[in-house]
Design an enzyme around this catalytic site. Structure first.
Site, PDB file in Angstrom:
ATOM      1  N   GLU A 154       9.848  -8.696   1.967  1.00 39.67           N
ATOM      2  CA  GLU A 154       9.378  -7.415   2.486  1.00 39.67           C
ATOM      3  C   GLU A 154       7.989  -7.663   3.056  1.00 39.67           C
ATOM      4  OE1 GLU A 154       7.485  -3.231   0.992  1.00 39.67           O
ATOM      5  OE2 GLU A 154       8.960  -4.143  -0.336  1.00 39.67           O
ATOM      6  N   ARG A 165       0.992  -3.553   7.271  1.00 39.94           N
ATOM      7  CA  ARG A 165      -0.375  -3.125   6.922  1.00 39.94           C
ATOM      8  C   ARG A 165      -1.435  -3.803   7.767  1.00 39.94           C
ATOM      9  NH1 ARG A 165      -0.141  -3.389   0.268  1.00 39.94           N
ATOM     10  NH2 ARG A 165       1.821  -2.229   0.034  1.00 39.94           N
ATOM     11  N   THR A 201       6.099  -0.809   4.066  1.00 39.17           N
ATOM     12  CA  THR A 201       5.061   0.150   4.450  1.00 39.17           C
ATOM     13  C   THR A 201       5.419   0.853   5.762  1.00 39.17           C
ATOM     14  OG1 THR A 201       3.504  -1.446   3.457  1.00 39.17           O
ATOM     15  CG2 THR A 201       2.556   0.527   4.408  1.00 39.17           C
ATOM     16  N   LYS A 220      13.278   2.728  -3.627  1.00 36.70           N
ATOM     17  CA  LYS A 220      12.078   2.039  -4.087  1.00 36.70           C
ATOM     18  C   LYS A 220      11.332   2.992  -5.018  1.00 36.70           C
ATOM     19  CE  LYS A 220       7.772  -0.038  -2.453  1.00 36.70           C
ATOM     20  NZ  LYS A 220       7.125  -0.734  -1.320  1.00 36.70           N
TER      21      LYS A 220
END
Length: 206
Positions: free
Chosen positions: A41, A45, A69, A129
């Site tokens: 993953e 960011r 994200t 998640k």
């Protein structure tokens, strides 16, 4: 692989990776793969994130590369166009959910409350998640909601360490966990990909 549920079975630990330099993408992916981890993953960011996903998708096709994200609708399409095979969100809005569905990619939507989890289940999403895991109650919280929400499975992420990972993985509702400790900042800064491989090998045995 067509569903979020499939993502939970790829590895006991899903590395949560933050890269500041796209040049580190391929060696990081290869180090994780050599350590027995077949999924990443890679979080959106940093400015290097999309280029990093592109490089891994093109040069390390053996690893399943996803984008984390995902916090805005446009992120979903950008990640898919870069070659991401799945998406992960820290939380969910209707527009982000719709955009994720539009890509056709499997995804793990983020939830930290019972209401959020129920709302996602109403949309047909049963693999979620759980974020931020430790700050939201951790193992005890997941145990307490397994009764009323038995059909949901989770990838807890946030504050989990190699020491606490087994407690999460022992839960029947947890398919895998997300961990940032596999690619520590100091190892990336030092280009110490051997350390990343060693941490991946340790995680793959959990």
């Amino acid at each position: 692989m067509t569903t979020g549920a499939d993502l939970l079975g790829l590895s006991p630990v899903m590395p949560v990776v933050v890269l500041d330099d796209a040049a580190d993408a391929v060696p990081t992916a290869r180090a994780l793969l050599a350590g027995g981890i077949g999924v990443i993953e890679l979080t959106l960011r940093t400015p290097a994130a999309l280029a990093s996903i592109e490089r891994i998708a093109a040069e390390v096709p053996e690893i399943v590369i996803g984008a984390g994200t995902v916090t805005a609708p446009e992120h979903a399409k950008q990640a898919a166009d870069a070659g991401a095979k799945f998406l992960v969100t820290p939380g969910c809005t209707d527009s982000v959910l719709d955009a994720a569905f539009d890509t056709g990619l499997p995804f793990l939507p983020g939830a930290s409350t019972v209401s959020e989890a129920m709302r996602l289940a109403e949309r047909g999403l049963t693999a979620l998640k759980f974020f931020p895991a430790e700050a939201s109650g951790g193992v005890a919280y997941l145990k307490s909601i397994s009764g009323p929400l038995p059909g949901l499975r989770f990838c807890p992420t946030g504050g989990i360490t190699v020491k606490t990972a087994p407690d999460y993985l022992a839960l029947s509702t947890v398919g895998c966990i997300g961990g940032s400790w596999l690619t520590p900042k100091d190892a990336l800064a030092d280009k110490d990909f051997g350390k990343i491989e060693a941490l991946a090998a340790e995680a793959s045995r959990l």
